[in-house]
Design an enzyme around this catalytic site. Structure first.
Site, PDB file in Angstrom:
ATOM      1  N   VAL A  40       0.897  -1.285  -0.412  1.00 36.35           N
ATOM      2  CA  VAL A  40       0.191   0.111   0.113  1.00 36.35           C
ATOM      3  C   VAL A  40       0.971   0.927   0.041  1.00 36.35           C
ATOM      4  O   VAL A  40       1.864   1.977   1.095  1.00 36.35           O
ATOM      5  CB  VAL A  40      -1.256  -0.188   1.364  1.00 36.35           C
ATOM      6  CG1 VAL A  40      -1.714   1.130   1.399  1.00 36.35           C
ATOM      7  CG2 VAL A  40      -2.257  -1.133   1.245  1.00 36.35           C
ATOM      8  N   THR A  41       1.321   1.810  -1.301  1.00 32.77           N
ATOM      9  CA  THR A  41       1.565   3.720  -1.026  1.00 32.77           C
ATOM     10  C   THR A  41       1.009   4.509  -1.577  1.00 32.77           C
ATOM     11  O   THR A  41       0.295   3.819  -2.676  1.00 32.77           O
ATOM     12  CB  THR A  41       3.291   2.969  -1.750  1.00 32.77           C
ATOM     13  OG1 THR A  41       2.458   2.617  -3.430  1.00 32.77           O
ATOM     14  CG2 THR A  41       3.231   2.061  -1.302  1.00 32.77           C
ATOM     15  N   GLY A  76      -7.669  11.075  -0.600  1.00 34.90           N
ATOM     16  CA  GLY A  76      -8.521  10.139  -0.682  1.00 34.90           C
ATOM     17  C   GLY A  76      -8.403   8.785  -1.364  1.00 34.90           C
ATOM     18  O   GLY A  76      -9.228   7.802  -2.655  1.00 34.90           O
ATOM     19  N   THR A  89      -8.012   5.607   0.433  1.00 31.51           N
ATOM     20  CA  THR A  89      -9.640   5.384   0.553  1.00 31.51           C
ATOM     21  C   THR A  89     -10.501   4.316  -0.215  1.00 31.51           C
ATOM     22  O   THR A  89     -11.226   3.746   0.048  1.00 31.51           O
ATOM     23  CB  THR A  89     -10.355   6.393   0.382  1.00 31.51           C
ATOM     24  OG1 THR A  89      -9.828   7.560   2.021  1.00 31.51           O
ATOM     25  CG2 THR A  89     -11.961   6.383   1.548  1.00 31.51           C
ATOM     26  N   TYR A 125      -5.424   2.836   9.415  1.00 37.21           N
ATOM     27  CA  TYR A 125      -6.399   1.989   8.963  1.00 37.21           C
ATOM     28  C   TYR A 125      -7.802   2.188   9.695  1.00 37.21           C
ATOM     29  O   TYR A 125      -8.433   1.464   9.462  1.00 37.21           O
ATOM     30  CB  TYR A 125      -5.793   0.586   8.924  1.00 37.21           C
ATOM     31  CG  TYR A 125      -5.289   0.050   7.986  1.00 37.21           C
ATOM     32  CD1 TYR A 125      -5.059   0.607   6.432  1.00 37.21           C
ATOM     33  CD2 TYR A 125      -3.469   0.073   7.712  1.00 37.21           C
ATOM     34  CE1 TYR A 125      -4.117   0.761   5.410  1.00 37.21           C
ATOM     35  CE2 TYR A 125      -2.556   0.351   7.152  1.00 37.21           C
ATOM     36  CZ  TYR A 125      -3.051   0.636   5.594  1.00 37.21           C
ATOM     37  OH  TYR A 125      -2.913   0.635   4.531  1.00 37.21           O
ATOM     38  N   PHE A 176       4.313  -8.706   5.789  1.00 45.85           N
ATOM     39  CA  PHE A 176       3.345  -9.534   5.164  1.00 45.85           C
ATOM     40  C   PHE A 176       2.948  -7.994   4.482  1.00 45.85           C
ATOM     41  O   PHE A 176       2.944  -6.548   4.929  1.00 45.85           O
ATOM     42  CB  PHE A 176       3.005 -10.656   4.828  1.00 45.85           C
ATOM     43  CG  PHE A 176       1.354 -10.190   5.282  1.00 45.85           C
ATOM     44  CD1 PHE A 176       0.295  -8.865   4.798  1.00 45.85           C
ATOM     45  CD2 PHE A 176       1.569 -10.422   6.801  1.00 45.85           C
ATOM     46  CE1 PHE A 176      -1.039  -9.433   5.740  1.00 45.85           C
ATOM     47  CE2 PHE A 176      -0.117 -10.326   7.460  1.00 45.85           C
ATOM     48  CZ  PHE A 176      -1.593 -10.077   6.931  1.00 45.85           C
TER      49      PHE A 176
HETATM   50  C1  LIG Z   1      -0.621   5.882   3.970  1.00 47.49           C
HETATM   51  C2  LIG Z   1      -0.828   6.292   2.431  1.00 47.49           C
HETATM   52  C3  LIG Z   1      -1.308   4.747   2.302  1.00 47.49           C
HETATM   53  C4  LIG Z   1      -1.875   7.087   3.015  1.00 47.49           C
HETATM   54  O1  LIG Z   1      -2.916   7.056   2.105  1.00 47.49           O
HETATM   55  P1  LIG Z   1      -3.258   8.370   1.022  1.00 47.49           P
HETATM   56  O2  LIG Z   1      -4.449   8.559  -0.158  1.00 47.49           O
HETATM   57  O3  LIG Z   1      -2.711  10.023   2.007  1.00 47.49           O
HETATM   58  O4  LIG Z   1      -4.674   8.069   2.088  1.00 47.49           O
HETATM   59  P2  LIG Z   1      -6.120   9.373   2.083  1.00 47.49           P
HETATM   60  O5  LIG Z   1      -6.489  10.426   1.519  1.00 47.49           O
HETATM   61  O6  LIG Z   1      -7.082   8.349   1.491  1.00 47.49           O
HETATM   62  O7  LIG Z   1      -6.326   9.110   3.894  1.00 47.49           O
HETATM   63  C5  LIG Z   1      -8.205   9.370   4.350  1.00 47.49           C
HETATM   64  C6  LIG Z   1      -8.198   9.363   5.747  1.00 47.49           C
HETATM   65  O8  LIG Z   1      -6.954   8.667   6.071  1.00 47.49           O
HETATM   66  C7  LIG Z   1      -5.590   9.676   6.818  1.00 47.49           C
HETATM   67  N1  LIG Z   1      -4.677   9.257   7.164  1.00 47.49           N
HETATM   68  C8  LIG Z   1      -4.232   8.455   5.727  1.00 47.49           C
HETATM   69  N2  LIG Z   1      -3.103   8.537   5.840  1.00 47.49           N
HETATM   70  C9  LIG Z   1      -2.545   8.407   7.151  1.00 47.49           C
HETATM   71  C10 LIG Z   1      -1.191   8.664   8.275  1.00 47.49           C
HETATM   72  N3  LIG Z   1       0.028   8.405   7.639  1.00 47.49           N
HETATM   73  N4  LIG Z   1      -1.358   9.149   9.705  1.00 47.49           N
HETATM   74  C11 LIG Z   1      -3.025   9.819  10.493  1.00 47.49           C
HETATM   75  N5  LIG Z   1      -3.444   9.523   9.512  1.00 47.49           N
HETATM   76  C12 LIG Z   1      -3.774   9.599   7.866  1.00 47.49           C
HETATM   77  C13 LIG Z   1      -6.159  11.148   5.841  1.00 47.49           C
HETATM   78  O9  LIG Z   1      -5.856  12.403   6.965  1.00 47.49           O
HETATM   79  C14 LIG Z   1      -7.793  11.471   5.489  1.00 47.49           C
HETATM   80  O10 LIG Z   1      -8.381  11.639   6.800  1.00 47.49           O
HETATM   81  P3  LIG Z   1      -9.430  12.798   6.505  1.00 47.49           P
HETATM   82  O11 LIG Z   1     -10.302  11.643   5.869  1.00 47.49           O
HETATM   83  O12 LIG Z   1     -10.171  12.566   7.975  1.00 47.49           O
HETATM   84  O13 LIG Z   1      -9.072  14.360   6.055  1.00 47.49           O
HETATM   85  C15 LIG Z   1       0.358   6.976   1.824  1.00 47.49           C
HETATM   86  O14 LIG Z   1       0.640   8.654   3.334  1.00 47.49           O
HETATM   87  C16 LIG Z   1       1.889   6.701   2.454  1.00 47.49           C
HETATM   88  O15 LIG Z   1       1.746   5.852   0.845  1.00 47.49           O
HETATM   89  N6  LIG Z   1       2.615   6.342   3.351  1.00 47.49           N
HETATM   90  C17 LIG Z   1       3.637   5.916   3.327  1.00 47.49           C
HETATM   91  C18 LIG Z   1       3.744   4.746   3.162  1.00 47.49           C
HETATM   92  C19 LIG Z   1       3.113   4.065   3.790  1.00 47.49           C
HETATM   93  O16 LIG Z   1       2.678   4.148   4.929  1.00 47.49           O
HETATM   94  N7  LIG Z   1       2.164   2.698   3.139  1.00 47.49           N
HETATM   95  C20 LIG Z   1       1.328   2.215   3.921  1.00 47.49           C
HETATM   96  C21 LIG Z   1       1.814   0.660   4.572  1.00 47.49           C
HETATM   97  S1  LIG Z   1       0.555  -0.184   5.603  1.00 47.49           S
END
Ligand SMILES: CC(C)(COP(=O)(O)OP(=O)(O)OC[C@H]1O[C@@H](n2cnc3c(N)ncnc32)[C@H](O)[C@@H]1OP(=O)(O)O)[C@@H](O)C(=O)NCCC(=O)NCCS
Length: 413
Positions: free
Chosen positions: A83-84, A93, A96, A124, A413
């Site tokens: 997931v990235t 979003g 999401t 999550y 994983f």
């Molecule tokens: C985590 C990640 C995938 C989130 O992607 P994103 O497209 O920015 O997420 P969304 O826009 O769909 O966010 C949905 C909600 O979650 C919140 N959210 C998302 N990531 C968050 C984080 N790391 N910390 C806190 N809140 C977070 C957003 O603020 C948003 O909240 P809102 O609806 O109240 O504004 C992205 O930040 C990322 O790639 N991070 C680095 C890699 C990583 O951590 N991957 C997950 C591996 S398990």
């Protein structure tokens, strides 16, 4: 321009890998070997990408997994990984959209839960996942263990031999299948997992270091345990100060577990043993003459679960005592919520939709935390995350869901 989220095909793989690597802050490259491996193993229907003007800016993938639950049954799980979202496209979003697509498909497929290892705690919960199994890692100070290295041979009468990675590739899956049925929270391993974790397949993006593999055999010759480790070498003023880094120790009996830890603590030149990810109530410290020789390095949430089918989940696990409970399970996404009557006992359980009054109200994420025995209902009630609707319901839930040990997911994983 709007961003398209869609499943990917073979031609998309190089761009998808580049986005995945970049999203995890690794060098954003896709080698021919990476592309060939990914193309051979990915499931096009379960691999999503987000595209902005043809460039991949987000990645998401899921695969079929089995999760061991309390009592040893295995649930069909939708395991989420890769997931990235690119730093250029975050908080719009995209995650999401991809999670919602995946959970809807998992529900239609009939998966009972979705699983993942969360990079950060706040990501999550909003999607109905809850922390379900914590992890602890220890650093053992060998000199403090009070183990006598002259008695390194297993007290059980069993034996320990080194195995090559090829031998581990052959014996590992069978041992792991016997191991995981004993451990609520453990998950199945794919062939690709074994290939990558024995060096059978080597990818430039995740360089392979050959391991030392110690296999424990019982007095009757059964393979009951395996410890894989590398060694961080360090010499100071002509004195060896090496650290053994354990990269997985699994065992089917406490005797095998004890023998392998004692073996690791008996190796000349090794002053410290880093255990890696263990269950929070692992037996390890108590195998040592002085349990304080193992100092906690890390203690945090690890496996997260997202219930998708509450009756199937609750009917699959075992219960130590008889009792019934009406649960009001809240699910904002509308996938798994409802009011259910759980009627459970040592001989089995039924869980069915009901119109009776609710006794305990909780979100799907809180159900995930209770399910494998990671925390009792009274703890969540104290935190205000489960609500007692009928006096005594929390105490009943504590008794019904009680487990002898906390769950443990050994695998990232
Ligand atoms: C985590 C990640 C995938 C989130 O992607 P994103 O497209 O920015 O997420 P969304 O826009 O769909 O966010 C949905 C909600 O979650 C919140 N959210 C998302 N990531 C968050 C984080 N790391 N910390 C806190 N809140 C977070 C957003 O603020 C948003 O909240 P809102 O609806 O109240 O504004 C992205 O930040 C990322 O790639 N991070 C680095 C890699 C990583 O951590 N991957 C997950 C591996 S398990």
């Amino acid at each position: 321009m709007s961003i398209e989220v869609r499943t990917v095909g073979d031609d998309d793989i190089p761009g998808w890998i580049t986005a995945l690597a970049g999203g995890f802050l690794h060098p954003p490259v896709a080698t021919d070997e990476d592309v060939a491996f990914r193309t051979a193993h990915y499931d096009p229907a379960r691999t999503q990408g987000a595209y902005d003007g043809g460039r991949c800016v987000a990645t998401f993938r899921s695969f079929a997994q089995e999760l061991t639950v309390v009592g040893g049954a295995r649930l069909s799980a939708d395991a989420v990984t890769g997931v990235t979202v690119s730093p250029t496209h975050r908080r719009r979003g995209l995650l999401t959209r991809m999670v919602e697509n995946d959970l809807r498909a998992a529900k239609e497929r009939g998966d009972t839960v979705s699983t993942l290892i969360a990079a950060e705690y706040p990501i999550y919960g909003r999607f109905g996942y809850g922390p379900a199994a914590w992890t602890t890692s220890w650093r053992i100070d060998v000199a403090r263990t009070r183990l006598d290295p002259r008695h390194a041979a297993p007290e059980s009468g069993g034996r320990i031999d080194f195995a090559t990675s090829e031998e581990v590739r052959a014996l590992g899956p069978g041992l792991h299948d016997r191991f995981r049925v004993r451990v609520p929270g453990a998950v199945s391993r794919t062939d690709a997992w074994w290939d990558r974790n024995t060096g059978t397949v080597r990818l430039p993006s995740s360089p392979w270091t050959e391991r030392h593999n110690a296999v424990y055999r019982s007095p009757s010759g059964e393979i009951e345990g395996l410890a894989c480790f590398t060694v961080k070498a360090r010499w100071e003023a002509k004195r060896p100060e090496n650290t053994a880094l354990v990269d997985g120790l699994i065992a089917t009996t406490p005797a095998a577990e004890r023998a392998l830890w004692q073996f690791l603590c008996s190796i000349d030149w090794v002053l410290h043993v880093d255990t890696g990810n263990r269950g929070p109530d692992d037996l390890l410290p108590h195998f040592l003459g002085d349990p304080r020789a193992a100092a906690v390095q890390d203690h945090s949430d690890f496996l997260w679960l997202r219930p998708l089918d509450v009756p199937r989940m609750l009917e699959a696990r075992t219960y130590p005592v008889s009792g019934s409970l009406v649960l009001e399970v809240e699910d904002r996404a509308g996938l798994a919520g409802g009011r259910f009557l759980l009627d459970a006992g040592p001989d089995g359980a039924t869980c069915t939709p009901t119109t009776r009054s609710a006794q305990l109200a909780l979100g799907v994420g809180e159900l995930a935390t209770l399910y494998l025995g990671d925390a009792p209902a009274s703890r969540l009630a104290a935190l205000g995350t489960v609500r007692e609707e009928r006096a005594g319901a929390v105490a009943t839930a504590d008794l019904l869901l009680h487990t002898a040990a906390r769950p443990w997911c050994p695998d990232m994983f």
